[in-house]
Scaffold this active site. Structure first.
Site, PDB file in Angstrom:
ATOM      1  N   CYS A 111       1.081  -0.932  -0.106  1.00  0.00           N
ATOM      2  CA  CYS A 111       0.290   0.006  -0.625  1.00  0.00           C
ATOM      3  C   CYS A 111       0.440   0.891  -0.467  1.00  0.00           C
ATOM      4  O   CYS A 111       0.233   2.012  -0.084  1.00  0.00           O
ATOM      5  CB  CYS A 111      -0.656   0.298   1.453  1.00  0.00           C
ATOM      6  SG  CYS A 111      -2.353  -1.042   1.332  1.00  0.00           S
ATOM      7  N   HIS A 148      -0.996  10.844  16.178  1.00  0.00           N
ATOM      8  CA  HIS A 148      -1.426  10.467  14.774  1.00  0.00           C
ATOM      9  C   HIS A 148      -0.599   9.941  14.616  1.00  0.00           C
ATOM     10  O   HIS A 148       0.314  10.162  13.815  1.00  0.00           O
ATOM     11  CB  HIS A 148      -2.323  11.205  13.791  1.00  0.00           C
ATOM     12  CG  HIS A 148      -3.012  11.137  12.557  1.00  0.00           C
ATOM     13  ND1 HIS A 148      -3.831  10.031  12.837  1.00  0.00           N
ATOM     14  CD2 HIS A 148      -1.818  10.650  11.844  1.00  0.00           C
ATOM     15  CE1 HIS A 148      -4.608   9.429  11.683  1.00  0.00           C
ATOM     16  NE2 HIS A 148      -3.069  10.326  11.266  1.00  0.00           N
ATOM     17  N   HIS A 151      -4.028   4.424  10.094  1.00  0.00           N
ATOM     18  CA  HIS A 151      -4.969   3.657  10.863  1.00  0.00           C
ATOM     19  C   HIS A 151      -4.588   2.108  10.664  1.00  0.00           C
ATOM     20  O   HIS A 151      -3.956   2.111  10.551  1.00  0.00           O
ATOM     21  CB  HIS A 151      -6.024   4.204   9.378  1.00  0.00           C
ATOM     22  CG  HIS A 151      -6.884   5.577   9.380  1.00  0.00           C
ATOM     23  ND1 HIS A 151      -6.062   6.483   8.652  1.00  0.00           N
ATOM     24  CD2 HIS A 151      -8.178   5.633   9.895  1.00  0.00           C
ATOM     25  CE1 HIS A 151      -6.678   7.411   8.913  1.00  0.00           C
ATOM     26  NE2 HIS A 151      -7.243   7.353   9.293  1.00  0.00           N
ATOM     27  N   ARG A 163      -4.438  -5.378  10.250  1.00  0.00           N
ATOM     28  CA  ARG A 163      -2.850  -4.302   9.077  1.00  0.00           C
ATOM     29  C   ARG A 163      -3.475  -2.762   9.799  1.00  0.00           C
ATOM     30  O   ARG A 163      -4.099  -1.867   9.371  1.00  0.00           O
ATOM     31  CB  ARG A 163      -3.671  -3.776   8.225  1.00  0.00           C
ATOM     32  CG  ARG A 163      -2.976  -3.348   6.722  1.00  0.00           C
ATOM     33  CD  ARG A 163      -3.674  -3.790   5.212  1.00  0.00           C
ATOM     34  NE  ARG A 163      -4.659  -2.927   4.831  1.00  0.00           N
ATOM     35  CZ  ARG A 163      -4.477  -2.154   4.680  1.00  0.00           C
ATOM     36  NH1 ARG A 163      -3.642  -0.933   4.456  1.00  0.00           N
ATOM     37  NH2 ARG A 163      -5.738  -1.787   4.085  1.00  0.00           N
ATOM     38  N   CYS A 165      -2.084   0.330   9.142  1.00  0.00           N
ATOM     39  CA  CYS A 165      -1.638   1.028   8.541  1.00  0.00           C
ATOM     40  C   CYS A 165      -0.922   2.647   8.827  1.00  0.00           C
ATOM     41  O   CYS A 165      -1.944   3.401   9.032  1.00  0.00           O
ATOM     42  CB  CYS A 165      -2.695   1.508   7.003  1.00  0.00           C
ATOM     43  SG  CYS A 165      -2.011   2.141   5.673  1.00  0.00           S
TER      44      CYS A 165
END
Ligand SMILES: [Zn+2]
Length: 188
Positions: A111, A148, A151, A163, A165
């Site tokens: 990704c 942050h 996700h 997963r 990411c």
């Protein structure tokens, strides 16, 4: 490597499409992610163990690190320096240094962002609902400072099926504190 690039492109499109698919599964219930973790980020709850002055962070972090960790930005896929990192080691929060992920759980999701199938322990990363950009996703933040990270999706590999990411810009890689045993050095 034309074929590999083509595959990566397909996977990349799939990555963008997945959140819309997940919206349905979200409405059906959060299968893997545990309701208790959805109370809010430590910043929202006001109980972060570590907090930093905004101006101090602007000096300490690069612009992309600041944008991602403090303003919930996302680095462009395949641009992060840790996407292709394969050495054994520990991935830490770039803001507070908290240990978040082990290299043993990193995998190539195709990704363009570092992907992990598990966090280092269940308290390291906080998961909260993120409904920005017309999608319902699960945001991940550092439990210690609220940075942050990225996700988490429930289409990862075994054994967790998750997963994570994660933006490279949220992470600092430390190859020295690998959880693997160090090989004894032979002196020639
Ligand atoms: Zn942190």
């Amino acid at each position: 490597m034309f074929t590999l690039r083509s595959l990566v492109c397909v996977a990349r499109i799939a990555c963008y499409a997945r959140p819309r698919i997940l919206e349905k599964s979200w409405q059906q219930g959060h299968v893997y992610l545990g309701a208790a973790t959805f109370a809010g980020t430590c910043k929202q709850l006001g109980n972060c163990k570590m907090s930093f002055d905004k101006e101090e962070l602007k000096k300490k972090l690069t612009p992309i690190q600041y944008e991602v960790t403090q303003e919930k930005g996302t680095e462009r896929p395949f641009t992060g320096e840790l996407n292709d990192e394969t050495r054994p080691g520990m991935y830490q929060c770039v803001v507070c240094g908290a240990q978040l992920f082990k290299s043993e759980t990193k995998f190539d999701a195709g990704c363009g962002w570092p992907s992990f199938y598990d966090q280092i322990d269940e308290a390291a990363v906080t998961m909260t609902e993120d409904s920005s950009f017309g999608m319902v996703r699960t945001e991940t933040t550092c439990s210690k400072c609220g940075a942050h990270l990225g996700h988490v999706f429930d289409d990862g590999p075994k054994p967790t099926g998750q997963r994570y990411c994660i933006n490279s810009a949220s992470l600092k890689f430390d190859p020295k504190t690998s959880s693997k045993k160090e090989e004894p050095k032979s002196e020639l």
